[in-house]
Design an enzyme around this catalytic site. Sequence first.
Site, PDB file in Angstrom:
ATOM      1  CB  ALA A 135      -1.185   0.186   1.100  1.00 46.39           C
TER       2      ALA A 135
ATOM      3  CD  GLU B  82       8.674  -0.137   6.851  1.00 47.39           C
ATOM      4  OE1 GLU B  82       8.142   0.133   6.509  1.00 47.39           O
ATOM      5  OE2 GLU B  82       8.603  -0.985   8.240  1.00 47.39           O
TER       6      GLU B  82
ATOM      7  CG  ASN C 213       2.377  -8.803   7.189  1.00 46.83           C
ATOM      8  OD1 ASN C 213       3.006  -9.398   7.771  1.00 46.83           O
ATOM      9  ND2 ASN C 213       0.597  -8.936   7.910  1.00 46.83           N
TER      10      ASN C 213
ATOM     11  N   GLY D 247       3.047 -14.722   0.341  1.00 43.29           N
ATOM     12  CA  GLY D 247       3.422 -15.683  -1.057  1.00 43.29           C
ATOM     13  C   GLY D 247       3.386 -15.104  -2.258  1.00 43.29           C
ATOM     14  N   GLY D 248       3.086 -13.614  -2.225  1.00 41.90           N
ATOM     15  CA  GLY D 248       3.598 -13.779  -3.766  1.00 41.90           C
ATOM     16  C   GLY D 248       1.983 -14.322  -4.866  1.00 41.90           C
TER      17      GLY D 248
ATOM     18  NE  ARG E  73      -6.318 -16.893   2.835  1.00 39.58           N
ATOM     19  CZ  ARG E  73      -5.525 -16.115   2.263  1.00 39.58           C
ATOM     20  NH1 ARG E  73      -5.955 -14.780   3.122  1.00 39.58           N
ATOM     21  NH2 ARG E  73      -4.966 -16.387   2.101  1.00 39.58           N
TER      22      ARG E  73
ATOM     23  CD  GLU F 196      -3.457  -6.886   6.939  1.00 40.48           C
ATOM     24  OE1 GLU F 196      -2.728  -7.720   6.768  1.00 40.48           O
ATOM     25  OE2 GLU F 196      -3.197  -7.529   7.984  1.00 40.48           O
TER      26      GLU F 196
HETATM   27  C1  LIG Z   1       3.377 -14.610   5.182  1.00 42.78           C
HETATM   28  C2  LIG Z   1       2.148 -13.702   4.692  1.00 42.78           C
HETATM   29  C3  LIG Z   1       1.846 -14.201   3.116  1.00 42.78           C
HETATM   30  C4  LIG Z   1       0.734 -13.679   2.822  1.00 42.78           C
HETATM   31  N1  LIG Z   1       0.724 -14.210   1.301  1.00 42.78           N
HETATM   32  C5  LIG Z   1      -0.211 -13.324   0.728  1.00 42.78           C
HETATM   33  C6  LIG Z   1      -0.629 -13.417  -1.489  1.00 42.78           C
HETATM   34  O1  LIG Z   1       0.028 -14.930  -1.729  1.00 42.78           O
HETATM   35  N2  LIG Z   1      -1.943 -12.703  -1.319  1.00 42.78           N
HETATM   36  C7  LIG Z   1      -1.992 -11.786  -1.016  1.00 42.78           C
HETATM   37  O2  LIG Z   1      -3.148 -10.662  -1.924  1.00 42.78           O
HETATM   38  N3  LIG Z   1      -1.740 -11.053   0.768  1.00 42.78           N
HETATM   39  C8  LIG Z   1      -1.125 -12.400   1.129  1.00 42.78           C
HETATM   40  N4  LIG Z   1      -0.709 -12.003   2.061  1.00 42.78           N
HETATM   41  C9  LIG Z   1      -1.641 -10.924   3.200  1.00 42.78           C
HETATM   42  C10 LIG Z   1      -0.814  -9.559   2.765  1.00 42.78           C
HETATM   43  O3  LIG Z   1       1.105  -9.833   2.631  1.00 42.78           O
HETATM   44  C11 LIG Z   1      -0.758  -8.239   3.692  1.00 42.78           C
HETATM   45  O4  LIG Z   1      -1.422  -8.041   4.162  1.00 42.78           O
HETATM   46  C12 LIG Z   1      -0.603  -7.182   2.760  1.00 42.78           C
HETATM   47  O5  LIG Z   1       0.716  -6.970   2.333  1.00 42.78           O
HETATM   48  C13 LIG Z   1      -0.160  -6.199   3.419  1.00 42.78           C
HETATM   49  O6  LIG Z   1       0.288  -4.533   2.769  1.00 42.78           O
HETATM   50  P1  LIG Z   1      -0.396  -3.413   3.627  1.00 42.78           P
HETATM   51  O7  LIG Z   1       1.085  -2.463   2.797  1.00 42.78           O
HETATM   52  O8  LIG Z   1      -1.339  -2.665   4.035  1.00 42.78           O
HETATM   53  O9  LIG Z   1       0.891  -4.064   4.930  1.00 42.78           O
HETATM   54  P2  LIG Z   1       2.682  -4.828   5.706  1.00 42.78           P
HETATM   55  O10 LIG Z   1       3.146  -5.200   3.930  1.00 42.78           O
HETATM   56  O11 LIG Z   1       2.575  -4.678   6.041  1.00 42.78           O
HETATM   57  O12 LIG Z   1       3.405  -3.331   5.831  1.00 42.78           O
HETATM   58  C14 LIG Z   1       3.061  -1.724   6.467  1.00 42.78           C
HETATM   59  C15 LIG Z   1       4.591  -0.803   7.139  1.00 42.78           C
HETATM   60  O13 LIG Z   1       4.600   0.081   7.961  1.00 42.78           O
HETATM   61  C16 LIG Z   1       5.974   0.129   8.899  1.00 42.78           C
HETATM   62  N5  LIG Z   1       4.901   0.348   9.789  1.00 42.78           N
HETATM   63  C17 LIG Z   1       3.991   0.136  10.993  1.00 42.78           C
HETATM   64  N6  LIG Z   1       3.692   0.446  11.728  1.00 42.78           N
HETATM   65  C18 LIG Z   1       4.689   1.880  11.997  1.00 42.78           C
HETATM   66  C19 LIG Z   1       4.540   3.164  12.503  1.00 42.78           C
HETATM   67  N7  LIG Z   1       4.152   3.342  13.372  1.00 42.78           N
HETATM   68  N8  LIG Z   1       5.686   3.431  11.892  1.00 42.78           N
HETATM   69  C20 LIG Z   1       6.859   3.851  10.564  1.00 42.78           C
HETATM   70  N9  LIG Z   1       6.366   2.611   9.451  1.00 42.78           N
HETATM   71  C21 LIG Z   1       5.583   1.286  10.692  1.00 42.78           C
HETATM   72  C22 LIG Z   1       5.566  -1.755   9.001  1.00 42.78           C
HETATM   73  O14 LIG Z   1       6.746  -2.380   9.875  1.00 42.78           O
HETATM   74  C23 LIG Z   1       5.427  -1.838   7.441  1.00 42.78           C
HETATM   75  O15 LIG Z   1       6.561  -2.343   6.542  1.00 42.78           O
HETATM   76  C24 LIG Z   1       0.345 -12.768   3.438  1.00 42.78           C
HETATM   77  C25 LIG Z   1       0.422 -12.077   4.814  1.00 42.78           C
HETATM   78  C26 LIG Z   1       1.408 -12.801   5.545  1.00 42.78           C
HETATM   79  C27 LIG Z   1       1.888 -12.665   6.293  1.00 42.78           C
END
Ligand SMILES: Cc1cc2nc3c(=O)[nH]c(=O)nc-3n(C[C@H](O)[C@H](O)[C@H](O)COP(=O)(O)OP(=O)(O)OC[C@H]3O[C@@H](n4cnc5c(N)ncnc54)[C@H](O)[C@@H]3O)c2cc1C
Length: 502
Positions: free
Chosen positions: A51, A70, A78, A83-84, A330, A468
């Site tokens: 995101a 970050e 995450n 899992g890509g 799920r 998320e």
């Molecule tokens: C092991 C695993 C496998 C998965 N496989 C799949 C898949 O194959 N396909 C799919 O669609 N989804 C999958 N998911 C779900 C999906 O990966 C996540 O929902 C998605 O990556 C979330 O993206 P995001 O950018 O919202 O958050 P994130 O990728 O978690 O990024 C949030 C970032 O914000 C940072 N952060 C948090 N708090 C702070 C703060 N206070 N100050 C500064 N930085 C901060 C964190 O350190 C992190 O780097 C999987 C999840 C996991 C854990």
Amino acid sequence: MSDRRSFLKKTAGFAAAAAGLTTCLPAQANGQSSIKWDEEVDLLVIGSGFAGQSVAVNSIRAGIKVTVLEKMQVIGGNSAINGGWFAVPRNPVQLAQGVTDDSPAELVKDQMIAARGMGNEAMLTRLAEMALPAYNMCLDAGVKFKKDFNIQVGGHNKARAVRLESGTGGGIITKLYEAGLSEGVDYRLQHKVEDFIMDGDEVIGVVVRKGYRFPDEGTGHLVKIRARKGVVLATGGFTRNMKLRSIVDPSLDPSLDCTNHLGATGEATLAAMTHGALPVHMNMIQTGHWGSPDEGGFGWSNALLSIGWHKGIAVNPTTGTRIMDERADRLTCSTAIMACRHKDGSPAYPLVFFNKNDHLGDSRVTRAVRDEMAWEFDSLELMAKKFDVPLKQLEATVEQWNSYVADKNDPDFNRKMDTAVKLAAPFVVSRVWPKVHYCMGGLKTDLDGRVINAKTLAPMKKFYAAGEATGGVHGHARLSSCACLEGLAIGFIIPNTIKADA
Ligand SMILES: Cc1cc2nc3c(=O)[nH]c(=O)nc-3n(C[C@H](O)[C@H](O)[C@H](O)COP(=O)(O)OP(=O)(O)OC[C@H]3O[C@@H](n4cnc5c(N)ncnc54)[C@H](O)[C@@H]3O)c2cc1C
């Protein structure tokens, strides 16, 4: 604490106590001009997962200067370890496979079924419509997907999930990061956002712990950064915050393993709530039904079971009978799996098994067997002996299953049978038990990504949330491969909102 003045009051005390604080707040603050900012930027994006990266890259392309903060020592959260799997209706591989009747609306139909009445159809539609642009953004950035690979994953009515060649979302994260860097995004690691600075309903900056070294909360020093064009909260979920998790969903067994990165602790979401941001569905926390009790975290199990759910069956070891539609979503599968218990209530890990000879040399099998989270058996008898399964019933289950395959009909669970095969020894067997995986809850936004105020139920000013960290989109169950889509797609929407709000 809903405004800038109360923020000033609140922070004056802890600011003085904080070692290494570089700035002093004036004792009496009467206006914006009295805040001593350490730095001013245009758009602040918090978080460098799908995101955050997508918002950052698309914002810079829209002419908005971006700074990404970050908290961890590495980018990606995450997203980097995921899992890509990426749901993309009408992707080129899908079309080449002859699946021509898919569309964003078809995907949303599946998502709304999984949401069980609690999904946000309008938001899911906006995101699904951006799936193809998001996929193309990845291709343009040099992301490599598995060649000719597009399959149907749990809860989807069509094959529409592509997968990263590397088998992890890190393949997207690194390429978007490279693109962002080369186009002028300013990335800062070890910058943990601890609070938001408000002027009434408008977010005007953040308090950041600069030089933070996870997990030592006292490390680094506090600075205040002004964000002229707004703040995007893209900080992911909170499944690693055990206290919060157990408050919002006490039914989640604390002993359940978790797939998330260690920094998924949700403190920025909580800080936003103290300033009036509306949380929704916080108790809806998803367990991934493809977890294995025989390895930590995400492990090999998810990939192994991409075979198991299609080519095999899941059996309760205490009864020797099938437990579910192995291709359901799920929530359905996790519920069925966790119902398998021994008499004393302890988990009776269900067995998922498929034909070994149909997958000789497949790395999903060889590495799982090598690392002893899967086993090979030459007969049902040997399998039953190892896992203490009633042999006669297990044999009857397999015989019955094979008749279902011949009839292309599963009267027990109504499973879709297009990928089902008859079972014959030798078998590959693994055990399953769900793992805490994804937060359906988070901050409520409008369809353009603006955070909603809990008091007025209207959008807050210049405050956006993505990925998320948001809530109320997927309802009771987020479908597999749709979080990747969600995070990348919102990056196409928020920059337009920021421009409209300027
Ligand atoms: C092991 C695993 C496998 C998965 N496989 C799949 C898949 O194959 N396909 C799919 O669609 N989804 C999958 N998911 C779900 C999906 O990966 C996540 O929902 C998605 O990556 C979330 O993206 P995001 O950018 O919202 O958050 P994130 O990728 O978690 O990024 C949030 C970032 O914000 C940072 N952060 C948090 N708090 C702070 C703060 N206070 N100050 C500064 N930085 C901060 C964190 O350190 C992190 O780097 C999987 C999840 C996991 C854990």
